[in-house]
Write a protein that holds these residues in place. Structure first.
Motif, PDB file in Angstrom:
ATOM      1  N   GLU A 177      18.991   8.459 -41.491  1.00 27.66           N
ATOM      2  CA  GLU A 177      18.960   7.327 -40.569  1.00 27.66           C
ATOM      3  C   GLU A 177      20.129   6.390 -40.831  1.00 27.66           C
ATOM      4  O   GLU A 177      20.600   6.279 -41.960  1.00 27.66           O
ATOM      5  N   LEU A 178      20.558   5.715 -39.768  1.00 24.15           N
ATOM      6  CA  LEU A 178      21.627   4.727 -39.885  1.00 24.15           C
ATOM      7  C   LEU A 178      21.064   3.381 -39.442  1.00 24.15           C
ATOM      8  O   LEU A 178      20.622   3.231 -38.308  1.00 24.15           O
ATOM      9  N   ASN A 179      21.019   2.419 -40.364  1.00 27.75           N
ATOM     10  CA  ASN A 179      20.448   1.105 -40.061  1.00 27.75           C
ATOM     11  C   ASN A 179      21.515   0.051 -39.821  1.00 27.75           C
ATOM     12  O   ASN A 179      21.233  -1.012 -39.300  1.00 27.75           O
ATOM     13  N   LYS A 180      22.735   0.340 -40.224  1.00 28.66           N
ATOM     14  CA  LYS A 180      23.823  -0.630 -40.135  1.00 28.66           C
ATOM     15  C   LYS A 180      24.641  -0.392 -38.857  1.00 28.66           C
ATOM     16  O   LYS A 180      24.853   0.741 -38.444  1.00 28.66           O
ATOM     17  N   SER A 181      25.123  -1.472 -38.258  1.00 26.78           N
ATOM     18  CA  SER A 181      25.937  -1.372 -37.058  1.00 26.78           C
ATOM     19  C   SER A 181      27.385  -1.058 -37.459  1.00 26.78           C
ATOM     20  O   SER A 181      28.073  -1.913 -38.008  1.00 26.78           O
ATOM     21  N   VAL A 182      27.819   0.173 -37.214  1.00 30.32           N
ATOM     22  CA  VAL A 182      29.181   0.574 -37.567  1.00 30.32           C
ATOM     23  C   VAL A 182      29.841   1.320 -36.413  1.00 30.32           C
ATOM     24  O   VAL A 182      29.169   1.935 -35.597  1.00 30.32           O
ATOM     25  N   GLU A 183      31.156   1.246 -36.392  1.00 31.26           N
ATOM     26  CA  GLU A 183      31.936   1.998 -35.410  1.00 31.26           C
ATOM     27  C   GLU A 183      32.456   3.241 -36.110  1.00 31.26           C
ATOM     28  O   GLU A 183      33.199   3.151 -37.085  1.00 31.26           O
ATOM     29  N   VAL A 184      32.049   4.421 -35.621  1.00 33.81           N
ATOM     30  CA  VAL A 184      32.403   5.679 -36.271  1.00 33.81           C
ATOM     31  C   VAL A 184      33.401   6.444 -35.412  1.00 33.81           C
ATOM     32  O   VAL A 184      33.153   6.709 -34.233  1.00 33.81           O
ATOM     33  N   HIS A 185      34.541   6.809 -36.013  1.00 31.51           N
ATOM     34  CA  HIS A 185      35.563   7.604 -35.328  1.00 31.51           C
ATOM     35  C   HIS A 185      35.541   9.009 -35.920  1.00 31.51           C
ATOM     36  O   HIS A 185      35.711   9.174 -37.129  1.00 31.51           O
ATOM     37  N   ALA A 186      35.317  10.024 -35.078  1.00 28.96           N
ATOM     38  CA  ALA A 186      35.293  11.411 -35.548  1.00 28.96           C
ATOM     39  C   ALA A 186      35.714  12.338 -34.411  1.00 28.96           C
ATOM     40  O   ALA A 186      35.805  11.910 -33.253  1.00 28.96           O
ATOM     41  N   HIS A 187      35.953  13.598 -34.753  1.00 29.14           N
ATOM     42  CA  HIS A 187      36.387  14.570 -33.741  1.00 29.14           C
ATOM     43  C   HIS A 187      35.232  15.024 -32.853  1.00 29.14           C
ATOM     44  O   HIS A 187      35.428  15.370 -31.690  1.00 29.14           O
ATOM     45  N   ALA A 188      33.994  15.051 -33.423  1.00 23.86           N
ATOM     46  CA  ALA A 188      32.839  15.491 -32.643  1.00 23.86           C
ATOM     47  C   ALA A 188      31.567  14.842 -33.187  1.00 23.86           C
ATOM     48  O   ALA A 188      31.513  14.456 -34.355  1.00 23.86           O
ATOM     49  N   SER A 206      27.618   0.575 -49.476  1.00 28.32           N
ATOM     50  CA  SER A 206      28.384   0.355 -50.702  1.00 28.32           C
ATOM     51  C   SER A 206      29.737  -0.318 -50.459  1.00 28.32           C
ATOM     52  O   SER A 206      30.244  -1.031 -51.309  1.00 28.32           O
ATOM     53  N   THR A 207      30.347  -0.093 -49.278  1.00 29.28           N
ATOM     54  CA  THR A 207      31.695  -0.628 -49.039  1.00 29.28           C
ATOM     55  C   THR A 207      31.726  -1.831 -48.093  1.00 29.28           C
ATOM     56  O   THR A 207      32.743  -2.515 -48.006  1.00 29.28           O
ATOM     57  N   ASN A 208      30.648  -2.066 -47.355  1.00 32.33           N
ATOM     58  CA  ASN A 208      30.589  -3.150 -46.357  1.00 32.33           C
ATOM     59  C   ASN A 208      31.669  -3.014 -45.281  1.00 32.33           C
ATOM     60  O   ASN A 208      32.202  -4.003 -44.792  1.00 32.33           O
ATOM     61  N   GLU A 209      32.015  -1.759 -44.922  1.00 32.64           N
ATOM     62  CA  GLU A 209      32.979  -1.501 -43.849  1.00 32.64           C
ATOM     63  C   GLU A 209      32.243  -1.457 -42.508  1.00 32.64           C
ATOM     64  O   GLU A 209      31.091  -1.038 -42.436  1.00 32.64           O
ATOM     65  N   THR A 210      32.913  -1.870 -41.441  1.00 33.89           N
ATOM     66  CA  THR A 210      32.316  -1.785 -40.101  1.00 33.89           C
ATOM     67  C   THR A 210      32.938  -0.659 -39.276  1.00 33.89           C
ATOM     68  O   THR A 210      32.348  -0.209 -38.312  1.00 33.89           O
ATOM     69  N   VAL A 211      34.149  -0.225 -39.669  1.00 29.00           N
ATOM     70  CA  VAL A 211      34.816   0.878 -38.970  1.00 29.00           C
ATOM     71  C   VAL A 211      34.979   2.048 -39.946  1.00 29.00           C
ATOM     72  O   VAL A 211      35.653   1.923 -40.968  1.00 29.00           O
ATOM     73  N   LEU A 212      34.326   3.162 -39.623  1.00 32.94           N
ATOM     74  CA  LEU A 212      34.424   4.362 -40.457  1.00 32.94           C
ATOM     75  C   LEU A 212      35.253   5.390 -39.705  1.00 32.94           C
ATOM     76  O   LEU A 212      34.789   5.990 -38.743  1.00 32.94           O
TER      77      LEU A 212
END
Length: 148
Positions: A118-129, A88-94
């Motif tokens: 499932e995750l089909n999109k190439s994204v960079e995910v930043h999280a604590h764990a 929905s947002t077309n973001e690459t960094v979450l």
């Protein structure tokens, strides 16, 4: 209609009991407190949970469990949620600010990414764990899982 003519509805206001105004009032003498005992005297107050000398409930029931002071509470976000957000947002960094902006977390929360969906999109995910399944799914889709 004037302000001085306003009065409450019929039966809405009761007259208060005037206690201790002589025997003729019907509430003189003991002033509705009964005869003798601690409750009839001024200054009486009962401890909360007091059961007249009987062993109180909070002491009858056994103690159990403990609170782990080192426990870390995480706010869980699954891959299917990440997928719908990424589409929905077309973001690459979450990252945390992104999750906060979309109402998924609050400022003091710690985020853990879990592997449902499932995750089909190439994204960079930043999280604590991250769970191991979430990490493998993100990397399989061509993304990156970055621990904070």
């Amino acid at each position: 209609m004037y302000l001085d003519s306003l009065k409450p509805a019929e039966g809405a206001v009761k007259t208060r009991k005037r206690i201790g105004r002589g025997t003729g009032s019907g509430r003189g003498g003991t002033s509705t407190r009964g005869h003798k005992g601690a409750k009839s005297r001024s200054g009486y107050s009962q401890k909360s949970g007091f059961e007249g000398g009987q062993m109180p409930l909070q002491r009858r029931v056994p103690k159990f469990g403990f609170k782990n002071i080192n426990r870390v509470e995480y706010k869980a976000i699954n891959l299917d949620v990440l997928q719908s957000l990424a589409e929905s947002t077309n973001e690459t960094v979450l990252n945390f600010d992104f999750f906060k902006a979309h109402g998924l977390v609050q400022k003091n929360d710690k985020v853990k990414i879990l592997g449902r969906g499932e995750l089909n999109k190439s994204v960079e995910v930043h999280a604590h764990a991250f769970s191991s399944t979430a990490t493998s799914s993100i990397e399989k889709a061509g993304g990156k899982a970055v621990a904070l």
